[in-house]
Scaffold this motif. Structure first.
Motif, PDB file in Angstrom:
ATOM      1  N   UNK A   1       0.847  -1.199   0.000  1.00 57.07           N
ATOM      2  CA  UNK A   1       0.000   0.000   0.000  1.00 57.07           C
ATOM      3  C   UNK A   1       0.880   1.245   0.000  1.00 57.07           C
ATOM      4  N   UNK A   2       1.924   1.213   0.848  1.00 59.11           N
ATOM      5  CA  UNK A   2       2.842   2.366   0.925  1.00 59.11           C
ATOM      6  C   UNK A   2       3.587   2.559  -0.384  1.00 59.11           C
ATOM      7  N   UNK A   3       4.019   1.442  -1.000  1.00 60.01           N
ATOM      8  CA  UNK A   3       4.717   1.541  -2.293  1.00 60.01           C
ATOM      9  C   UNK A   3       3.801   2.172  -3.345  1.00 60.01           C
ATOM     10  N   UNK A   4       2.543   1.699  -3.341  1.00 58.57           N
ATOM     11  CA  UNK A   4       1.565   2.260  -4.284  1.00 58.57           C
ATOM     12  C   UNK A   4       1.389   3.746  -4.087  1.00 58.57           C
ATOM     13  N   UNK A   5       1.316   4.141  -2.809  1.00 58.41           N
ATOM     14  CA  UNK A   5       1.163   5.565  -2.488  1.00 58.41           C
ATOM     15  C   UNK A   5       2.356   6.364  -2.963  1.00 58.41           C
ATOM     16  N   UNK A   6       3.574   5.829  -2.707  1.00 58.43           N
ATOM     17  CA  UNK A   6       4.756   6.620  -3.059  1.00 58.43           C
ATOM     18  C   UNK A   6       4.918   6.704  -4.578  1.00 58.43           C
ATOM     19  N   UNK A   7       4.547   5.623  -5.303  1.00 56.01           N
ATOM     20  CA  UNK A   7       4.592   5.694  -6.773  1.00 56.01           C
ATOM     21  C   UNK A   7       3.633   6.774  -7.261  1.00 56.01           C
ATOM     22  N   UNK A   8       2.436   6.789  -6.662  1.00 52.31           N
ATOM     23  CA  UNK A   8       1.416   7.766  -7.032  1.00 52.31           C
ATOM     24  C   UNK A   8       1.922   9.184  -6.772  1.00 52.31           C
ATOM     25  N   UNK A   9       2.546   9.374  -5.590  1.00 54.03           N
ATOM     26  CA  UNK A   9       3.029  10.729  -5.247  1.00 54.03           C
ATOM     27  C   UNK A   9       4.158  11.140  -6.180  1.00 54.03           C
ATOM     28  N   UNK A  10       5.044  10.195  -6.504  1.00 52.93           N
ATOM     29  CA  UNK A  10       6.151  10.528  -7.409  1.00 52.93           C
ATOM     30  C   UNK A  10       5.625  10.970  -8.766  1.00 52.93           C
ATOM     31  N   UNK A  11       4.637  10.213  -9.282  1.00 55.08           N
ATOM     32  CA  UNK A  11       4.117  10.573 -10.602  1.00 55.08           C
ATOM     33  C   UNK A  11       3.450  11.947 -10.556  1.00 55.08           C
ATOM     34  N   UNK A  12       2.774  12.243  -9.442  1.00 52.05           N
ATOM     35  CA  UNK A  12       2.131  13.547  -9.298  1.00 52.05           C
ATOM     36  C   UNK A  12       3.150  14.671  -9.219  1.00 52.05           C
ATOM     37  N   UNK A  13       4.237  14.396  -8.466  1.00 53.96           N
ATOM     38  CA  UNK A  13       5.178  15.496  -8.211  1.00 53.96           C
ATOM     39  C   UNK A  13       6.005  15.835  -9.431  1.00 53.96           C
ATOM     40  N   UNK A  14       6.009  14.989 -10.453  1.00 56.82           N
ATOM     41  CA  UNK A  14       6.820  15.282 -11.629  1.00 56.82           C
ATOM     42  C   UNK A  14       6.543  16.670 -12.189  1.00 56.82           C
ATOM     43  N   UNK A  15       5.879  16.747 -13.360  1.00 53.32           N
ATOM     44  CA  UNK A  15       5.740  18.064 -13.989  1.00 53.32           C
ATOM     45  C   UNK A  15       4.641  18.904 -13.355  1.00 53.32           C
ATOM     46  N   UNK A  16       3.568  18.230 -12.952  1.00 56.27           N
ATOM     47  CA  UNK A  16       2.374  18.957 -12.516  1.00 56.27           C
ATOM     48  C   UNK A  16       2.597  19.740 -11.230  1.00 56.27           C
TER      49      UNK A  16
ATOM     50  N   UNK B   1     -25.704  14.648  -6.505  1.00 56.89           N
ATOM     51  CA  UNK B   1     -25.053  14.857  -7.810  1.00 56.89           C
ATOM     52  C   UNK B   1     -24.144  13.665  -8.089  1.00 56.89           C
ATOM     53  N   UNK B   2     -24.127  13.195  -9.332  1.00 51.51           N
ATOM     54  CA  UNK B   2     -23.343  11.992  -9.659  1.00 51.51           C
ATOM     55  C   UNK B   2     -21.844  12.266  -9.531  1.00 51.51           C
ATOM     56  N   UNK B   3     -21.379  13.333 -10.183  1.00 54.75           N
ATOM     57  CA  UNK B   3     -19.949  13.642 -10.093  1.00 54.75           C
ATOM     58  C   UNK B   3     -19.698  15.125 -10.318  1.00 54.75           C
ATOM     59  N   UNK B   4     -18.768  15.669  -9.524  1.00 56.36           N
ATOM     60  CA  UNK B   4     -18.354  17.066  -9.674  1.00 56.36           C
ATOM     61  C   UNK B   4     -16.850  17.039  -9.927  1.00 56.36           C
ATOM     62  N   UNK B   5     -16.443  17.553 -11.082  1.00 50.89           N
ATOM     63  CA  UNK B   5     -15.020  17.547 -11.433  1.00 50.89           C
ATOM     64  C   UNK B   5     -14.527  18.984 -11.475  1.00 50.89           C
ATOM     65  N   UNK B   6     -13.429  19.247 -10.770  1.00 52.60           N
ATOM     66  CA  UNK B   6     -12.811  20.570 -10.818  1.00 52.60           C
ATOM     67  C   UNK B   6     -11.482  20.459 -11.543  1.00 52.60           C
ATOM     68  N   UNK B   7     -11.223  21.350 -12.508  1.00 49.85           N
ATOM     69  CA  UNK B   7      -9.902  21.297 -13.152  1.00 49.85           C
ATOM     70  C   UNK B   7      -9.154  22.614 -12.962  1.00 49.85           C
ATOM     71  N   UNK B   8      -7.843  22.526 -12.960  1.00 43.21           N
ATOM     72  CA  UNK B   8      -7.015  23.715 -12.744  1.00 43.21           C
ATOM     73  C   UNK B   8      -5.588  23.424 -13.218  1.00 43.21           C
TER      74      UNK B   8
ATOM     75  N   UNK C   1      -5.719  17.991 -12.995  1.00 46.17           N
ATOM     76  CA  UNK C   1      -4.842  19.080 -13.418  1.00 46.17           C
ATOM     77  C   UNK C   1      -4.875  19.105 -14.939  1.00 46.17           C
ATOM     78  N   UNK C   2      -5.351  20.198 -15.483  1.00 45.79           N
ATOM     79  CA  UNK C   2      -5.579  20.259 -16.913  1.00 45.79           C
ATOM     80  C   UNK C   2      -5.631  21.720 -17.347  1.00 45.79           C
ATOM     81  N   UNK C   3      -5.246  21.965 -18.587  1.00 45.03           N
ATOM     82  CA  UNK C   3      -5.374  23.306 -19.160  1.00 45.03           C
ATOM     83  C   UNK C   3      -6.657  23.332 -19.981  1.00 45.03           C
ATOM     84  N   UNK C   4      -7.620  24.083 -19.498  1.00 47.05           N
ATOM     85  CA  UNK C   4      -8.957  24.089 -20.104  1.00 47.05           C
ATOM     86  C   UNK C   4      -8.935  24.700 -21.512  1.00 47.05           C
ATOM     87  N   UNK C   5      -7.814  25.365 -21.864  1.00 45.33           N
ATOM     88  CA  UNK C   5      -7.731  25.962 -23.203  1.00 45.33           C
ATOM     89  C   UNK C   5      -7.203  24.985 -24.254  1.00 45.33           C
ATOM     90  N   UNK C   6      -6.686  23.834 -23.812  1.00 48.66           N
ATOM     91  CA  UNK C   6      -6.291  22.802 -24.772  1.00 48.66           C
ATOM     92  C   UNK C   6      -7.536  21.998 -25.152  1.00 48.66           C
TER      93      UNK C   6
END
Length: 301
Positions: free
Chosen positions: A6-21, A100-107, A124-129
């Motif tokens: 579980x911890x490995x999964x979490x750290x992989x997830x955090x690493x991928x997040x911390x990259x460019x975004x 509400x079924x789903x609320x998605x926020x992008x930034x 994390x997304x650019x709404x102009x693309x």
């Protein structure tokens, strides 16, 4: 799962997040996002997040404690919050509308909370693309995005293409040409000086800050039907006699007093070439003028 996997999964997830975004850049003593760098000229640090949350309450109170004005029942509906910022609107909507079924926020900035109502998620997304979202939405909400969007016509078009038939779109924004009804707000006012320069800067970089009055026309031209516009005059200080308006005005004043550094740091030095000292003099004047009771400045929401 066992704890270690579980911890490995979490750290992989955090690493991928911390990259460019999650990369940020630090300048002018503030923190700025670096994903699609330059697309948004204002900071994303905690001071700015507090100010954005304050802006949320200014809108919420102005609309008489409502998050949106469209006559839509959110049961089993999909909602998109464009430029969600701190995610405060999306989270409150999720709390208020568990149906509400789903609320998605992008930034562009990954500054949203990780603990959210079960029907809320952030991307994390650019709404102009180009939007890659396959499923259409029932309701699209776009607030406080003046000065951040290059091509409003294209944005409205993408919204139209990703809305279900019968779906609603709602824009909340300000017309930042401050005024007064009694002539107390003049061109010598530091708030006027700051805003007129900021409007020029945003025009120069191709992200207009004064587009709000034109949004209705763009929406109509796109083919939306049943289009209406409501204009709410908002005080820019605690001078009104009415208690609710006084509270809103005080919040607006604090918002500018706390936020003036965020408004001016990068835009005034990088686009206008002002020195740090010149910017400080302007900021001090703005803070001073926001505290004056004899100036009855207003703006339209």
């Amino acid at each position: 799962e066992n704890d270690s996997s579980y911890e490995e999964g979490l750290s992989t997830y955090t690493q991928s997040l911390t990259s460019s975004v999650l990369k940020n850049e630090f300048k002018h003593g503030r923190r700025y996002h670096s994903y699609q760098s330059g697309a948004y000229m204002f900071p994303n640090d905690e001071r700015e997040q507090d100010r954005l949350d304050m802006t949320h309450y200014i809108y919420f109170m102005t609309f008489n404690d409502r998050l949106f004005l469209a006559p839509i029942d959110l049961r089993d509906k999909r909602v998109l919050d464009i430029g969600t910022g701190t995610g405060i609107w999306a989270v409150q909507l999720g709390d208020d509308h568990p149906e509400a079924e789903q609320i998605i926020g992008n930034d562009l900035s990954a500054i949203q909370p990780s603990w959210t109502p079960p029907n809320v998620k952030f991307i994390i997304d650019d709404v102009e693309l180009d939007w890659v979202e396959e499923q259409p939405y029932d309701f699209i909400h776009c607030r406080y995005m003046s000065g951040s969007i290059k091509d409003w016509t294209r944005l409205v078009q993408q919204c139209y293409n990703h809305l279900k038939p019968g779906g609603w779109i709602e824009f909340h924004d300000g017309d930042y040409h401050y005024y007064s009804e009694d002539g107390t707000f003049t061109e010598e006012n530091y708030l006027h000086i700051m805003m007129s320069h900021l409007i020029d800067i945003c025009t120069k970089i191709g992200r207009p800050l004064d587009f709000t009055p034109k949004i209705k026309g763009v929406v109509e031209k796109q083919g939306f039907t049943n289009v209406s516009e409501q204009i709410f005059p908002v005080p820019a200080g605690g001078w009104p006699k009415d208690k609710r308006m006084k509270d809103i005005g005080r919040l607006c004043a604090v918002n500018v007093i706390e936020g003036v550094d965020a408004f001016t740091a990068a835009p005034f030095s990088e686009v206008l070439g002002w020195s740090r000292d010149e910017i400080e003099v302007l900021n001090a004047g703005v803070r001073q003028d926001c505290k004056r009771r004899d100036l009855h400045a207003m703006w339209n929401m």
